[in-house]
Design a protein around this motif. Sequence first.
Motif, PDB file in Angstrom:
ATOM      1  N   GLY A  62       5.791   4.689   5.562  1.00 35.35           N
ATOM      2  CA  GLY A  62       5.059   3.998   4.503  1.00 35.35           C
ATOM      3  C   GLY A  62       5.546   4.455   3.141  1.00 35.35           C
ATOM      4  O   GLY A  62       6.472   5.262   3.025  1.00 35.35           O
ATOM      5  N   ARG A  81       9.676   6.438   0.507  1.00 32.59           N
ATOM      6  CA  ARG A  81       9.166   6.425   1.873  1.00 32.59           C
ATOM      7  C   ARG A  81       8.587   7.794   2.223  1.00 32.59           C
ATOM      8  O   ARG A  81       9.160   8.835   1.880  1.00 32.59           O
ATOM      9  CB  ARG A  81      10.273   6.088   2.869  1.00 32.59           C
ATOM     10  N   SER A 108       0.834  -1.205   0.000  1.00 29.71           N
ATOM     11  CA  SER A 108       0.000   0.000   0.000  1.00 29.71           C
ATOM     12  C   SER A 108       0.866   1.252   0.000  1.00 29.71           C
ATOM     13  O   SER A 108       2.032   1.224   0.392  1.00 29.71           O
ATOM     14  CB  SER A 108      -0.936   0.003   1.207  1.00 29.71           C
ATOM     15  N   PHE A 109       0.275   2.349  -0.451  1.00 27.29           N
ATOM     16  CA  PHE A 109       0.999   3.614  -0.496  1.00 27.29           C
ATOM     17  C   PHE A 109       0.023   4.770  -0.438  1.00 27.29           C
ATOM     18  O   PHE A 109      -1.158   4.636  -0.730  1.00 27.29           O
ATOM     19  CB  PHE A 109       1.874   3.713  -1.754  1.00 27.29           C
TER      20      PHE A 109
END
Length: 196
Positions: free
Chosen positions: A50, A45, A20-21
């Motif tokens: 995340g 990042r 996921s992002f």
Amino acid sequence: MCNLYTMTATVDELRRIFGSFDGDTTNLPPFDEIYPGQLAPVLRRNENGGLKLEHMKWGFPGPQAAGSRAITNIRNLASPFWRNALQQPARRCIVPVTKFCEWTGEVGRKQKVWFGLTDVHESPLFAFAGLWRPGEGGPFMAFLTCEANTIVGEVHPKAMPVMLRPGDVSTWLDSTRENACALARPFEDTLMQRVG
């Protein structure tokens, strides 16, 4: 030197391969031909650890001593120009790719030779190991190259992009400089093919 690639995967495919992002999570248009100087999707990042999807211009502003010409491929990892970025995991990124091109033939008659993964039925998606930096007008990125493997070397013997499998992504993004730079090696020939 790689100066053309494609990224035609959907946002859902990116999530399935890389996790996921945050960022622009609406569906991406197909990027059929990405050349230096163009915007391309990149994952890096975020402040919380995340992943974040951003569009970055392909080509680092080069050193003034070299005329500030944009650098698209990073070969000399020992160069002082790259040392700081490689040392900081926050400056590393991955560049999603579905295939990349090397050129063959004489000037004026050059032809494209495309390379990708052998298991394209599973997913053609992989990533280049990249570095990014903020800049005037938006962020910039470039990706690492290494010695060519046999399949790419038949067309372009000098170098190939550093290709990452999903299991390599966290090492590239989060580990020490030494461990991250150890990924700058030729991709396995058995996992690659000419795709056009």
